[in-house]
Design an enzyme around this catalytic site. Structure first.
Site, PDB file in Angstrom:
ATOM      1  N   LYS A   1       0.822  -1.212   0.000  1.00  0.00           N
ATOM      2  CA  LYS A   1       0.000   0.000   0.000  1.00  0.00           C
ATOM      3  C   LYS A   1       0.851   1.255   0.000  1.00  0.00           C
ATOM      4  O   LYS A   1       0.458   2.264  -0.583  1.00  0.00           O
ATOM      5  CB  LYS A   1      -0.964  -0.005   1.203  1.00  0.00           C
ATOM      6  CG  LYS A   1      -2.108  -0.975   1.019  1.00  0.00           C
ATOM      7  CD  LYS A   1      -3.317  -0.600   1.846  1.00  0.00           C
ATOM      8  CE  LYS A   1      -4.474  -1.533   1.552  1.00  0.00           C
ATOM      9  NZ  LYS A   1      -5.635  -1.312   2.410  1.00  0.00           N
TER      10      LYS A   1
ATOM     11  N   LYS B   1      -3.727 -10.186  -7.359  1.00  0.00           N
ATOM     12  CA  LYS B   1      -4.945 -10.447  -6.594  1.00  0.00           C
ATOM     13  C   LYS B   1      -6.120  -9.629  -7.137  1.00  0.00           C
ATOM     14  O   LYS B   1      -5.928  -8.473  -7.524  1.00  0.00           O
ATOM     15  CB  LYS B   1      -4.650 -10.032  -5.142  1.00  0.00           C
ATOM     16  CG  LYS B   1      -5.634 -10.486  -4.119  1.00  0.00           C
ATOM     17  CD  LYS B   1      -5.261  -9.957  -2.743  1.00  0.00           C
ATOM     18  CE  LYS B   1      -5.543  -8.477  -2.619  1.00  0.00           C
ATOM     19  NZ  LYS B   1      -5.464  -7.932  -1.264  1.00  0.00           N
TER      20      LYS B   1
ATOM     21  N   LYS C   1     -10.452  -4.018  -6.340  1.00  0.00           N
ATOM     22  CA  LYS C   1     -11.289  -2.988  -6.971  1.00  0.00           C
ATOM     23  C   LYS C   1     -10.487  -2.037  -7.852  1.00  0.00           C
ATOM     24  O   LYS C   1     -11.045  -1.375  -8.702  1.00  0.00           O
ATOM     25  CB  LYS C   1     -12.050  -2.209  -5.900  1.00  0.00           C
ATOM     26  CG  LYS C   1     -11.101  -1.549  -4.920  1.00  0.00           C
ATOM     27  CD  LYS C   1     -11.823  -0.830  -3.834  1.00  0.00           C
ATOM     28  CE  LYS C   1     -10.858  -0.038  -2.970  1.00  0.00           C
ATOM     29  NZ  LYS C   1      -9.769  -0.774  -2.330  1.00  0.00           N
TER      30      LYS C   1
END
Ligand code: TYM
Length: 338
Positions: free
Chosen positions: A118, A200, A203
């Site tokens: 992230k 993975k 969204k």
């Protein structure tokens, strides 16, 4: 032999309302929540405090939090039997999160792969919350004395850190926390992106991501365009290393139909990807149809949803407050006079 009157073991899990729910979260986590909800005392949370580690549009965050509650119920979680609530309504999460920060090492947090991923994606906003997020997740779990945490494979590392924090705290102050275990499904623990099966499903790539609220046409289109593998045999065979695209579709198909990989191989023997991809799409459409329809019905009744999250927060807070008081006493805080 287990005593019939013995208290049920506790389950806790949560999903961030930072995007629309997709079949990764559904197959990796929620499907297990529903399957286990009769057997355990279950707490399922909408973890909005986790979401603000990445910038959110406030109106969207509010709307998606309520939508997610409707989806929890539509997936089959009975709000009378399961405690469904919004994290920020129970302030004990943030309070215990702070305390646990003081029992978690910088090195441990630095090793979290999700933090590394992230922070690479949000280079302009690597805030303190993004770094200490796993201690808030530990607080979520430990407040309720959860024995099991049903999650997808990507959350295993965070549950393991939660165990380490709980053990460390118990060693310092005596038995305080239940040490939880991750509960990860055998099939569907890591659903991959349809347009890039080596990453993975998430969204951030809407073309490769199937959302629970997608229309049947959209779902069908996404599966027809799913990347299969460039091998010449064109046969439906489970070989994740060699054929990641096909393996991913097989795991989705297996998860929604309950068929084993051998059964799937037999079913599509000699038929090729042209028949397989639409069949996966159809099976997903039929799984999601009742969930989408029930979500839409529930969303029309905002007063009912408010009642559910209000009751849920009250039930959750009753338990969370007791744990936090015990922790405060153990670490030496003066007892709250009110
Ligand atoms: P989150 O919101 O990213 O994902 C929610 C759940 O869905 C699973 N999941 C997947 N499973 C399989 N394949 C995928 N492609 C996929 N994408 C997501 C995740 O493993 C997760 O179970 N930190 C957590 C939320 C959280 C939490 C908690 C979970 C906060 N506090 C306490 C359990 C207990 C997260 O960001 O999940």
């Amino acid at each position: 032999m287990e005593n019939q009157t013995e208290a049920k073991k506790v389950m806790f899990s949560g999903i961030q309302p930072s995007g629309n729910l997709h079949i990764g979260s559904y197959l990796g986590a929620m499907k297990n929540w529903v399957a286990l909800s009769e057997q355990y005392d279950c707490y399922y949370c909408i973890v909005d405090e986790h979401s603000i580690t990445v910038r959110q549009n406030p109106a969207d965050l509010r709307r998606r939090s309520v939508l997610q509650l409707a989806q929890y119920i539509a997936c089959g979680l009975d709000p009378q039997k399961n405690t469904l609530f919004i994290q920020s309504h129970v302030h004990e999460h943030a309070e215990l999160g702070w305390i646990l920060n003081c029992y978690t090492m910088f090195g441990e947090l630095s090793r979290m792969t999700q933090f590394k991923d992230k922070s690479a994606k949000n280079a302009e906003n690597i805030n303190g919350g993004l770094f200490t997020y796993p201690t808030l997740m530990a607080a979520d779990i430990l407040l309720y004395g959860a024995h099991y945490v049903p999650v997808g494979a990507d959350q295993k590392q965070h549950v393991e850190l939660t165990r380490d924090i709980a053990i460390r705290f118990n060693n310092l102050y005596g038995d305080t926390f239940i040490v939880p275990e991750p509960y990860i499904p055998k099939v569907g623990a890591r659903i991959m992106c349809l347009s890039n099966p080596t990453s993975k499903m998430s969204k951030s790539d809407p073309a490769g991501c199937v959302f629970l609220m997608d229309s049947p046409d959209e779902i069908s289109r996404k599966f027809k365009r799913a990347i299969t593998d460039s091998d010449t045999e064109h046969c439906v065979r489970y070989a994740p290393e060699e054929k990641p695209g096909v393996a991913n579709l097989m795991s989705i198909y297996s998860s929604v139909t309950g068929k084993t990989y051998e059964e799937i191989e037999k079913e599509f023997d000699g038929k090729g990807y042209g028949a397989f991809k639409p069949a996966v799409g159809d099976a997903v459409i039929e799984t999601l149809r009742p969930i989408r329809e029930e979500t839409e019905r529930l969303l029309a009744d905002k007063a009912y949803l408010k009642e559910i999250y209000t009751e849920g927060a009250q039930r959750a807070q009753y338990v969370a407050r007791k744990t936090l008081r015990k922790v405060a006493k153990r670490i030496g805080f003066v007892e709250k006079p009110f």
